[in-house]
Design an enzyme around this catalytic site. Structure first.
Site, PDB file in Angstrom:
ATOM      1  N   LYS A   1       1.088   3.996  -3.085  1.00  0.00           N
ATOM      2  CA  LYS A   1       0.692   5.413  -2.958  1.00  0.00           C
ATOM      3  C   LYS A   1       1.874   6.312  -3.332  1.00  0.00           C
ATOM      4  O   LYS A   1       1.707   7.370  -3.925  1.00  0.00           O
ATOM      5  CB  LYS A   1       0.205   5.734  -1.538  1.00  0.00           C
TER       6      LYS A   1
ATOM      7  N   TYR B   1       0.821  -1.215   0.000  1.00  0.00           N
ATOM      8  CA  TYR B   1       0.000   0.000   0.000  1.00  0.00           C
ATOM      9  C   TYR B   1       0.859   1.272   0.000  1.00  0.00           C
ATOM     10  O   TYR B   1       0.726   2.099  -0.907  1.00  0.00           O
ATOM     11  CB  TYR B   1      -1.003  -0.017   1.169  1.00  0.00           C
TER      12      TYR B   1
HETATM   13  N1  LIG Z   1      -8.926   6.399   5.204  1.00  0.00           N
HETATM   14  C1  LIG Z   1      -7.827   7.027   5.552  1.00  0.00           C
HETATM   15  O1  LIG Z   1      -7.503   7.174   6.736  1.00  0.00           O
HETATM   16  C2  LIG Z   1      -6.940   7.621   4.489  1.00  0.00           C
HETATM   17  C3  LIG Z   1      -5.815   8.346   4.900  1.00  0.00           C
HETATM   18  C4  LIG Z   1      -4.980   8.891   3.936  1.00  0.00           C
HETATM   19  C5  LIG Z   1      -5.278   8.749   2.591  1.00  0.00           C
HETATM   20  N2  LIG Z   1      -6.371   8.036   2.218  1.00  0.00           N
HETATM   21  C6  LIG Z   1      -6.658   7.940   0.771  1.00  0.00           C
HETATM   22  O2  LIG Z   1      -7.947   8.495   0.557  1.00  0.00           O
HETATM   23  C7  LIG Z   1      -8.576   7.847  -0.527  1.00  0.00           C
HETATM   24  C8  LIG Z   1      -9.949   7.389  -0.119  1.00  0.00           C
HETATM   25  O3  LIG Z   1      -9.817   6.478   0.946  1.00  0.00           O
HETATM   26  P1  LIG Z   1     -11.081   5.895   1.705  1.00  0.00           P
HETATM   27  O4  LIG Z   1     -10.706   5.702   3.111  1.00  0.00           O
HETATM   28  O5  LIG Z   1     -12.267   6.680   1.364  1.00  0.00           O
HETATM   29  O6  LIG Z   1     -11.161   4.457   1.030  1.00  0.00           O
HETATM   30  P2  LIG Z   1     -12.430   3.635   0.549  1.00  0.00           P
HETATM   31  O7  LIG Z   1     -11.991   2.231   0.395  1.00  0.00           O
HETATM   32  O8  LIG Z   1     -13.604   3.895   1.426  1.00  0.00           O
HETATM   33  O9  LIG Z   1     -12.731   4.267  -0.869  1.00  0.00           O
HETATM   34  C9  LIG Z   1     -12.034   3.906  -2.021  1.00  0.00           C
HETATM   35  C10 LIG Z   1     -13.031   3.723  -3.138  1.00  0.00           C
HETATM   36  O10 LIG Z   1     -12.313   3.308  -4.308  1.00  0.00           O
HETATM   37  C11 LIG Z   1     -13.085   2.344  -4.967  1.00  0.00           C
HETATM   38  N3  LIG Z   1     -12.282   1.459  -5.796  1.00  0.00           N
HETATM   39  C12 LIG Z   1     -11.432   0.500  -5.369  1.00  0.00           C
HETATM   40  N4  LIG Z   1     -10.955  -0.174  -6.421  1.00  0.00           N
HETATM   41  C13 LIG Z   1     -11.484   0.386  -7.521  1.00  0.00           C
HETATM   42  C14 LIG Z   1     -11.379   0.119  -8.902  1.00  0.00           C
HETATM   43  N5  LIG Z   1     -10.631  -0.899  -9.374  1.00  0.00           N
HETATM   44  N6  LIG Z   1     -12.060   0.893  -9.764  1.00  0.00           N
HETATM   45  C15 LIG Z   1     -12.864   1.895  -9.309  1.00  0.00           C
HETATM   46  N7  LIG Z   1     -13.016   2.183  -8.021  1.00  0.00           N
HETATM   47  C16 LIG Z   1     -12.342   1.429  -7.134  1.00  0.00           C
HETATM   48  C17 LIG Z   1     -13.752   1.555  -3.854  1.00  0.00           C
HETATM   49  O11 LIG Z   1     -14.895   0.844  -4.324  1.00  0.00           O
HETATM   50  C18 LIG Z   1     -14.077   2.638  -2.843  1.00  0.00           C
HETATM   51  O12 LIG Z   1     -15.380   3.118  -3.005  1.00  0.00           O
HETATM   52  C19 LIG Z   1      -7.645   6.738  -0.958  1.00  0.00           C
HETATM   53  O13 LIG Z   1      -6.916   7.162  -2.074  1.00  0.00           O
HETATM   54  C20 LIG Z   1      -6.722   6.545   0.225  1.00  0.00           C
HETATM   55  O14 LIG Z   1      -5.473   6.063  -0.159  1.00  0.00           O
HETATM   56  C21 LIG Z   1      -7.212   7.476   3.131  1.00  0.00           C
HETATM   57  C1  LIG Z   2      -2.160  -1.781  18.040  1.00  0.00           C
HETATM   58  C2  LIG Z   2      -3.638  -1.515  18.020  1.00  0.00           C
HETATM   59  C3  LIG Z   2      -4.098  -1.378  19.435  1.00  0.00           C
HETATM   60  O1  LIG Z   2      -5.313  -0.794  19.671  1.00  0.00           O
HETATM   61  C4  LIG Z   2      -3.984  -0.309  17.205  1.00  0.00           C
HETATM   62  C5  LIG Z   2      -3.720  -0.506  15.717  1.00  0.00           C
HETATM   63  C6  LIG Z   2      -4.123   0.709  14.962  1.00  0.00           C
HETATM   64  C7  LIG Z   2      -3.799   0.627  13.473  1.00  0.00           C
HETATM   65  C8  LIG Z   2      -4.659  -0.429  12.823  1.00  0.00           C
HETATM   66  C9  LIG Z   2      -3.990   2.000  12.836  1.00  0.00           C
HETATM   67  C10 LIG Z   2      -3.027   3.014  13.458  1.00  0.00           C
HETATM   68  C11 LIG Z   2      -2.727   4.040  12.391  1.00  0.00           C
HETATM   69  C12 LIG Z   2      -3.626   3.683  11.240  1.00  0.00           C
HETATM   70  C13 LIG Z   2      -3.239   4.175   9.838  1.00  0.00           C
HETATM   71  C14 LIG Z   2      -3.099   5.679   9.765  1.00  0.00           C
HETATM   72  O2  LIG Z   2      -4.201   6.314  10.381  1.00  0.00           O
HETATM   73  C15 LIG Z   2      -2.969   6.212   8.401  1.00  0.00           C
HETATM   74  C16 LIG Z   2      -3.295   5.506   7.314  1.00  0.00           C
HETATM   75  C17 LIG Z   2      -3.034   6.125   5.997  1.00  0.00           C
HETATM   76  C18 LIG Z   2      -4.071   5.814   4.977  1.00  0.00           C
HETATM   77  O3  LIG Z   2      -3.597   6.171   3.706  1.00  0.00           O
HETATM   78  C19 LIG Z   2      -4.550   4.392   4.992  1.00  0.00           C
HETATM   79  C20 LIG Z   2      -4.922   3.927   6.379  1.00  0.00           C
HETATM   80  C21 LIG Z   2      -3.781   4.117   7.366  1.00  0.00           C
HETATM   81  C22 LIG Z   2      -2.611   3.214   6.945  1.00  0.00           C
HETATM   82  C23 LIG Z   2      -4.283   3.743   8.800  1.00  0.00           C
HETATM   83  C24 LIG Z   2      -4.557   2.229   8.911  1.00  0.00           C
HETATM   84  C25 LIG Z   2      -4.821   1.756  10.350  1.00  0.00           C
HETATM   85  C26 LIG Z   2      -3.713   2.162  11.320  1.00  0.00           C
HETATM   86  C27 LIG Z   2      -2.425   1.454  10.953  1.00  0.00           C
END
Ligand SMILES: NC(=O)c1ccc[n+]([C@@H]2O[C@H](COP(=O)([O-])OP(=O)(O)OC[C@H]3O[C@@H](n4cnc5c(N)ncnc54)[C@H](O)[C@@H]3O)[C@@H](O)[C@H]2O)c1
Ligand SMILES: C[C@@H](CO)CCC[C@@H](C)[C@H]1CC[C@H]2[C@@H]3[C@H](O)C=C4C[C@@H](O)CC[C@]4(C)[C@H]3CC[C@]12C
Length: 366
Positions: free
Chosen positions: A157, A153
Site C-alpha cells: 500500500k 500488505y
Molecule cells: N477494509 C478496511 O478496513 C480498509 C481500511 C483501509 C483501506 N482499505 C482499502 O480499501 C480498499 C477496498 O478494501 P475492501 O475492504 O473493500 O476490500 P475487498 O477485498 O472487499 O475489495 C477489494 C476488491 O478488489 C478486487 N480485486 C482483488 N484482486 C483483483 C485483481 N487482480 N483484479 C481486479 N480486482 C481485484 C476483489 O475482487 C475485491 O472485490 C482496498 O484498497 C484496501 O486496501 C480497506
Molecule cells: C487480538 C484480537 C482479539 O480480539 C483482535 C485482532 C484484531 C485484528 C485482526 C484487527 C485489529 C485492527 C485491524 C486492522 C485495521 O482496522 C486497519 C486495517 C487497514 C486496512 O487497510 C486493511 C485491514 C486492516 C489491516 C485491519 C485488519 C484487522 C485488524 C488487524
C-alpha cells in the site's frame, strides 16, 4: 440538472468489494452528472448487473490490457481494487502484483487513454501502527511518525500510494496533466464487513461470549463505509474542479465514530445481537497472546503444503490491535468540503441492522 447533463463516466476498480459496492451505490444515488459507472473486478457480483447505468467489467488489474480497455473513455478512476491481507492468505509476490503493479497499470492506462483524474484508496497502514508499538494518538496528515513496513500488505500500500502521488502532474496527450490524490481509511466497518462477520461466527462458537484480550485504553480508528464512499465521491468531484489544490494530496478518512478499543467498538455492533464481552481488563496475559500468535505462524508454516491456515490472530494483527492509531483532522473538509453523510448513530444502526439480518438467517439455517 441545469446545463450539466449526465456526462460523467466513472470507473471503480474493485467495485464488487466491500467498499467498492458502497461506492457504486453512492455514485448512483448522489452523483447527478453520472452517465455510467464501470465496475471493474476480478470477481463480479452478478446482483449488480441489473443496476441502471452500471457496466460490469470482469478483468484482472495485473493485466495492463484489461485495465486499458476499462479506462478508455472514463473521466475519473477510483482505484480501490486490492488484496487486503495481513494474515498470509496470499504470497508476497501476489500482493505486490495486485497492489503495486496493478496500481502502476491503472496509472499507465490513465496516461495513455487521456483519463485525467485518479483517486486512490490507500490505507492508514502506510503510516502505522508500526511494529514497535508506537502510539499514533489523534494524529493528522502532518503528524510525524516512525513508519516501519515489514509485511507485504502495508509495504504494497505504501509503494502504491507513492506511485499514485508521484504520478500527479504527469504529462498526457493534448497538453493535459494527470491529477491524483489518495484517501487513507482507518479500519472500515459497515454492512457486509467481512471481518465483523468473522468475529460474529467465532462468537457463536462460545455461546455469544467474547473475551477481552486488548486493554480498553488502546484506541483504534474506525470509519463507516458509507462515509468512506462519500469522501471518495466528493474527492472525485473536487479533483476535477480544483486540480491544483487536490493534486498530490493525501487525506485520512474520518467521521464521528467514537474512539474505542477494537474490541469495544466491535461490541457496539455485536451487543445488539446478544453478544457479551467478558472482562474489564484483558483476560489472557499479553505474553500468552503473543505465544498463541507465534504458534499460529508456526502452524501456518507447517500446514502450508496442505492448506492455507490463516487465523485472525498473528503477531502483526496483535501489534496493530494493541497500538493506538486514531486520527483527528479536518483536511478533507477544508479541501473538498467533506462532512460525514452518516452520523455515528446512523452508521451504527445500519451496521447493526445488517448483522441482525445475518443472525436471523444464520439461526434459520441451523
Ligand atoms: N477494509 C478496511 O478496513 C480498509 C481500511 C483501509 C483501506 N482499505 C482499502 O480499501 C480498499 C477496498 O478494501 P475492501 O475492504 O473493500 O476490500 P475487498 O477485498 O472487499 O475489495 C477489494 C476488491 O478488489 C478486487 N480485486 C482483488 N484482486 C483483483 C485483481 N487482480 N483484479 C481486479 N480486482 C481485484 C476483489 O475482487 C475485491 O472485490 C482496498 O484498497 C484496501 O486496501 C480497506
Ligand atoms: C487480538 C484480537 C482479539 O480480539 C483482535 C485482532 C484484531 C485484528 C485482526 C484487527 C485489529 C485492527 C485491524 C486492522 C485495521 O482496522 C486497519 C486495517 C487497514 C486496512 O487497510 C486493511 C485491514 C486492516 C489491516 C485491519 C485488519 C484487522 C485488524 C488487524
Amino acid at each position: 440538472m441545469g446545463s450539466t447533463s449526465r456526462n460523467q463516466i466513472y470507473l471503480v476498480t474493485g467495485g464488487c468489494g466491500f467498499l467498492g459496492k458502497h461506492l457504486v451505490q453512492m455514485l448512483l444515488e448522489q452523483e447527478p452528472d453520472l452517465a455510467e459507472v464501470r465496475v471493474f473486478d476480478l470477481h463480479l457480483d452478478e446482483s449488480m448487473r441489473h443496476l441502471n447505468r452500471v457496466t460490469l467489467i470482469q478483468g484482472d488489474i495485473t493485466n495492463p490490457e484489461d485495465v486499458r480497455t476499462a479506462v478508455q473513455g472514463a473521466n475519473v478512476v477510483i482505484h480501490t481494487a486490492s488484496l487486503v491481507d495481513v494474515w498470509g492468505r496470499f504470497s508476497p509476490e501476489k500482493i505486490n502484483a495486485v497492489n503495486v503493479c496493478g496500481t502502476q497499470n491503472v496509472i499507465e492506462a490513465c496516461v495513455s487513454e487521456g483519463t485525467q483524474y485518479l483517486v486512490y484508496t490507500s490505507s492508514m497502514e502506510v503510516v502505522g501502527p508500526n511494529t514497535k508499538g508506537d502510539h499514533f494518538y489523534r494524529g493528522n496528515e502532518n503528524t510525524p511518525y516512525k513508519s516501519i513496513h515489514e509485511l507485504p500488505y502495508p509495504v504494497s500500500k505504501t509503494k502504491a500510494e507513492k506511485l499514485v502521488l508521484e504520478a500527479n502532474g504527469r504529462p498526457m496527450k493534448g497538453g493535459k496533466h494527470l491529477v491524483t490524490c489518495a484517501l487513507r481509511p482507518t479500519g472500515i466497518y459497515g454492512e457486509n464487513h467481512p471481518l465483523i462477520k468473522e468475529f460474529y461466527k467465532q462468537g457463536l462458537l462460545t455461546g455469544r461470549w467474547m473475551f477481552r484480550a486488548i486493554p480498553a485504553s488502546v484506541e483504534h480508528g474506525r470509519v463507516y463505509v458509507g462515509n468512506v464512499a462519500w469522501m471518495h465521491l466528493l474527492a472525485a468531484r473536487k479533483i476535477q474542479e480544483s486540480p491544483v489544490s487536490m493534486g498530490g494530496q493525501v487525506y485520512y478518512c474520518y467521521d464521528s465514530s467514537p474512539y474505542k478499543s477494537y474490541e469495544d467498538f466491535n461490541m457496539e455492533i455485536l451487543r445488539p445481537c446478544g453478544f457479551r464481552l467478558l472482562g474489564s481488563r484483558p483476560l489472557i496475559p499479553y505474553f500468552l497472546l503473543h505465544l498463541i500468535a507465534f504458534l499460529n505462524v508456526f502452524l501456518q508454516w507447517v500446514l502450508k503444503p496442505f492448506f492455507t491456515y490463516a487465523p485472525i490472530l498473528n503477531p502483526y494483527t496483535l501489534v496493530i490491535a494493541s497500538t493506538t492509531f486514531t486520527v483527528a483532522t479536518d483536511k478533507a473538509q477544508r479541501h473538498f468540503g467533506y462532512k460525514p453523510q452518516y452520523t455515528w448513530e446512523e452508521s451504527l444502526s445500519r451496521t447493526v441492522k445488517w448483522l441482525q439480518e445475518v443472525d436471523t438467517q444464520t439461526q434459520a439455517g441451523k
